[in-house]
Design a protein around this motif. Structure first.
Motif, PDB file in Angstrom:
ATOM      1  N   ASP A 139      15.277 -47.503   3.222  1.00 40.28           N
ATOM      2  CA  ASP A 139      14.309 -48.426   2.626  1.00 40.28           C
ATOM      3  C   ASP A 139      13.007 -47.695   2.313  1.00 40.28           C
ATOM      4  OD1 ASP A 139      13.301 -50.997   1.822  1.00 40.28           O
ATOM      5  OD2 ASP A 139      12.251 -51.122   3.730  1.00 40.28           O
ATOM      6  N   TYR A 140      12.329 -48.152   1.289  1.00 38.96           N
ATOM      7  CA  TYR A 140      11.110 -47.501   0.811  1.00 38.96           C
ATOM      8  C   TYR A 140       9.903 -47.722   1.724  1.00 38.96           C
ATOM      9  CZ  TYR A 140       7.422 -46.190  -2.511  1.00 38.96           C
ATOM     10  OH  TYR A 140       6.339 -45.607  -3.115  1.00 38.96           O
ATOM     11  N   TYR A 141       9.701 -48.957   2.197  1.00 47.23           N
ATOM     12  CA  TYR A 141       8.485 -49.250   2.968  1.00 47.23           C
ATOM     13  C   TYR A 141       8.620 -49.042   4.473  1.00 47.23           C
ATOM     14  CZ  TYR A 141       5.759 -50.853  -0.955  1.00 47.23           C
ATOM     15  OH  TYR A 141       5.050 -50.906  -2.118  1.00 47.23           O
ATOM     16  N   LEU A 142       9.560 -49.711   5.120  1.00 42.88           N
ATOM     17  CA  LEU A 142       9.828 -49.558   6.555  1.00 42.88           C
ATOM     18  C   LEU A 142       8.671 -49.919   7.490  1.00 42.88           C
ATOM     19  CD1 LEU A 142      11.868 -46.226   6.701  1.00 42.88           C
ATOM     20  CD2 LEU A 142      12.715 -48.552   6.953  1.00 42.88           C
ATOM     21  N   ASP A 143       7.831 -50.864   7.124  1.00 41.30           N
ATOM     22  CA  ASP A 143       6.727 -51.227   8.013  1.00 41.30           C
ATOM     23  C   ASP A 143       6.816 -52.672   8.514  1.00 41.30           C
ATOM     24  OD1 ASP A 143       6.136 -52.557   5.694  1.00 41.30           O
ATOM     25  OD2 ASP A 143       4.094 -51.781   5.501  1.00 41.30           O
ATOM     26  N   GLY A 144       7.955 -53.306   8.332  1.00 44.27           N
ATOM     27  CA  GLY A 144       8.112 -54.694   8.742  1.00 44.27           C
ATOM     28  C   GLY A 144       8.252 -54.884  10.235  1.00 44.27           C
ATOM     29  N   VAL A 145       8.807 -53.925  10.932  1.00 45.47           N
ATOM     30  CA  VAL A 145       8.994 -54.014  12.383  1.00 45.47           C
ATOM     31  C   VAL A 145       7.754 -53.511  13.098  1.00 45.47           C
ATOM     32  CG1 VAL A 145      10.354 -53.151  14.332  1.00 45.47           C
ATOM     33  CG2 VAL A 145      11.498 -53.764  12.196  1.00 45.47           C
ATOM     34  N   ASP A 146       7.203 -52.414  12.598  1.00 44.07           N
ATOM     35  CA  ASP A 146       6.038 -51.778  13.214  1.00 44.07           C
ATOM     36  C   ASP A 146       5.117 -51.307  12.088  1.00 44.07           C
ATOM     37  OD1 ASP A 146       4.180 -50.173  14.500  1.00 44.07           O
ATOM     38  OD2 ASP A 146       5.649 -48.834  15.404  1.00 44.07           O
ATOM     39  N   ARG A 147       3.920 -51.890  12.009  1.00 42.16           N
ATOM     40  CA  ARG A 147       2.972 -51.543  10.929  1.00 42.16           C
ATOM     41  C   ARG A 147       2.570 -50.067  10.952  1.00 42.16           C
ATOM     42  NH1 ARG A 147       3.790 -54.799   7.082  1.00 42.16           N
ATOM     43  NH2 ARG A 147       3.734 -56.941   7.728  1.00 42.16           N
ATOM     44  N   ASP A 148       2.738 -49.418  12.106  1.00 46.91           N
ATOM     45  CA  ASP A 148       2.390 -48.003  12.223  1.00 46.91           C
ATOM     46  C   ASP A 148       3.588 -47.072  12.010  1.00 46.91           C
ATOM     47  OD1 ASP A 148      -0.297 -48.598  12.788  1.00 46.91           O
ATOM     48  OD2 ASP A 148       0.179 -48.917  14.907  1.00 46.91           O
ATOM     49  N   ALA A 149       4.737 -47.654  11.727  1.00 42.30           N
ATOM     50  CA  ALA A 149       5.937 -46.844  11.515  1.00 42.30           C
ATOM     51  C   ALA A 149       5.773 -45.993  10.254  1.00 42.30           C
ATOM     52  CB  ALA A 149       7.163 -47.746  11.373  1.00 42.30           C
ATOM     53  N   ILE A 150       6.466 -44.848  10.244  1.00 42.22           N
ATOM     54  CA  ILE A 150       6.409 -44.021   9.041  1.00 42.22           C
ATOM     55  C   ILE A 150       7.182 -44.723   7.932  1.00 42.22           C
ATOM     56  CG2 ILE A 150       6.045 -41.854  10.273  1.00 42.22           C
ATOM     57  CD1 ILE A 150       8.965 -41.152   9.755  1.00 42.22           C
ATOM     58  N   ASN A 151       6.736 -44.524   6.702  1.00 46.50           N
ATOM     59  CA  ASN A 151       7.391 -45.198   5.582  1.00 46.50           C
ATOM     60  C   ASN A 151       8.635 -44.423   5.137  1.00 46.50           C
ATOM     61  OD1 ASN A 151       6.621 -43.117   3.744  1.00 46.50           O
ATOM     62  ND2 ASN A 151       4.644 -44.085   3.437  1.00 46.50           N
ATOM     63  N   GLY A 152       9.325 -44.967   4.168  1.00 50.97           N
ATOM     64  CA  GLY A 152      10.559 -44.359   3.694  1.00 50.97           C
ATOM     65  C   GLY A 152      10.359 -42.989   3.073  1.00 50.97           C
ATOM     66  N   ILE A 153       9.266 -42.800   2.329  1.00 54.24           N
ATOM     67  CA  ILE A 153       9.004 -41.505   1.701  1.00 54.24           C
ATOM     68  C   ILE A 153       8.771 -40.426   2.754  1.00 54.24           C
ATOM     69  CG2 ILE A 153       7.346 -40.206   0.285  1.00 54.24           C
ATOM     70  CD1 ILE A 153       9.248 -41.848  -1.406  1.00 54.24           C
ATOM     71  N   ASP A 154       7.970 -40.742   3.779  1.00 55.20           N
ATOM     72  CA  ASP A 154       7.742 -39.768   4.859  1.00 55.20           C
ATOM     73  C   ASP A 154       9.036 -39.477   5.613  1.00 55.20           C
ATOM     74  OD1 ASP A 154       5.068 -39.570   4.178  1.00 55.20           O
ATOM     75  OD2 ASP A 154       4.407 -41.015   5.686  1.00 55.20           O
ATOM     76  N   THR A 155       9.859 -40.501   5.808  1.00 51.69           N
ATOM     77  CA  THR A 155      11.151 -40.306   6.463  1.00 51.69           C
ATOM     78  C   THR A 155      12.035 -39.416   5.595  1.00 51.69           C
ATOM     79  OG1 THR A 155      10.971 -42.498   7.496  1.00 51.69           O
ATOM     80  CG2 THR A 155      13.151 -41.488   7.457  1.00 51.69           C
ATOM     81  N   LEU A 156      12.049 -39.684   4.298  1.00 50.54           N
ATOM     82  CA  LEU A 156      12.815 -38.863   3.351  1.00 50.54           C
ATOM     83  C   LEU A 156      12.379 -37.403   3.430  1.00 50.54           C
ATOM     84  CD1 LEU A 156      14.735 -38.474   0.900  1.00 50.54           C
ATOM     85  CD2 LEU A 156      12.843 -39.241  -0.547  1.00 50.54           C
ATOM     86  N   ASP A 157      11.071 -37.171   3.435  1.00 53.29           N
ATOM     87  CA  ASP A 157      10.548 -35.802   3.520  1.00 53.29           C
ATOM     88  C   ASP A 157      11.010 -35.109   4.807  1.00 53.29           C
ATOM     89  OD1 ASP A 157       9.263 -36.061   1.070  1.00 53.29           O
ATOM     90  OD2 ASP A 157       7.301 -36.505   1.960  1.00 53.29           O
ATOM     91  N   GLU A 158      10.998 -35.842   5.912  1.00 56.99           N
ATOM     92  CA  GLU A 158      11.445 -35.274   7.199  1.00 56.99           C
ATOM     93  C   GLU A 158      12.938 -34.944   7.161  1.00 56.99           C
ATOM     94  OE1 GLU A 158       9.968 -34.424  10.190  1.00 56.99           O
ATOM     95  OE2 GLU A 158       8.053 -34.677   9.174  1.00 56.99           O
ATOM     96  N   ILE A 159      13.730 -35.857   6.602  1.00 56.57           N
ATOM     97  CA  ILE A 159      15.174 -35.617   6.493  1.00 56.57           C
ATOM     98  C   ILE A 159      15.413 -34.364   5.651  1.00 56.57           C
ATOM     99  CG2 ILE A 159      17.355 -36.478   5.529  1.00 56.57           C
ATOM    100  CD1 ILE A 159      16.245 -39.347   6.218  1.00 56.57           C
ATOM    101  N   ASN A 160      14.729 -34.269   4.510  1.00 55.43           N
ATOM    102  CA  ASN A 160      14.900 -33.112   3.635  1.00 55.43           C
ATOM    103  C   ASN A 160      14.463 -31.814   4.307  1.00 55.43           C
ATOM    104  OD1 ASN A 160      16.076 -34.365   1.400  1.00 55.43           O
ATOM    105  ND2 ASN A 160      14.098 -34.991   0.604  1.00 55.43           N
ATOM    106  N   ALA A 161      13.454 -31.882   5.157  1.00 53.89           N
ATOM    107  CA  ALA A 161      12.994 -30.685   5.868  1.00 53.89           C
ATOM    108  C   ALA A 161      14.012 -30.254   6.931  1.00 53.89           C
ATOM    109  CB  ALA A 161      11.633 -30.940   6.511  1.00 53.89           C
ATOM    110  N   LEU A 162      14.639 -31.224   7.584  1.00 51.28           N
ATOM    111  CA  LEU A 162      15.571 -30.919   8.672  1.00 51.28           C
ATOM    112  C   LEU A 162      16.997 -30.665   8.196  1.00 51.28           C
ATOM    113  CD1 LEU A 162      14.282 -33.644  11.164  1.00 51.28           C
ATOM    114  CD2 LEU A 162      13.942 -31.166  11.362  1.00 51.28           C
TER     115      LEU A 162
END
Length: 143
Positions: free
Chosen positions: A56-79
């Motif tokens: 998902d693109y936003y990912l802040d519905g459960v936790d407003r401080d959670a990382i968003n989808g783009i940051d998660t994507l960047d982490e996945i691509n780095a790892l």
């Protein structure tokens, strides 16, 4: 786990949509599915080596401080840059899709009634391409 099953991560903060998506894919016998409500939980489980991630693109519905989808994507691509990541969002805006592609998403799908069919077609294409690449590598190694 059956070796023929496709390991699929579903990451979405919308619990209802996540469950619907999980049910749709579970009806397909060839998927082994793990679901996550946040990007952080997905990242902690990357050692399970998914074949495809739907994120998902936003990912802040459960936790407003959670990382968003783009940051998660960047982490996945780095790892694990070889894991295809399909971005999913209710945003039907071209700039959102372009942003995802700039961050090396494999594809972008808008949440709609046809989202599951699009996702299934994209996954089928990804897996067929990977199979062809493996066959080509095998063939080239023998020349």
């Amino acid at each position: 786990m059956n070796k023929n099953k496709i390991k699929l991560f579903l990451v979405d903060d919308d619990a209802v949509f996540l469950k619907l998506l999980q049910i749709e894919f579970m009806e397909q016998a060839d998927f082994d599915i793990e679901t996550f409500a946040t990007g952080e939980l997905c990242l902690k489980s990357l050692s399970h080596r998914p074949d495809v991630i739907i994120l998902d693109y936003y990912l802040d519905g459960v936790d407003r401080d959670a990382i968003n989808g783009i940051d998660t994507l960047d982490e996945i691509n780095a790892l694990l840059p070889d894991i295809p990541v399909i971005m999913l969002s209710a945003q039907d805006k071209i700039d959102v899709a372009i942003n995802c592609m700039h961050h090396k998403a494999t594809d972008y799908v808008v949440k709609s009634e046809t989202a599951f069919l699009r996702l299934k077609k994209i996954i089928t294409t990804i897996l067929a391409t990977q199979k062809l690449e493996k066959q080509l590598t095998w063939y080239m190694d023998r020349m």
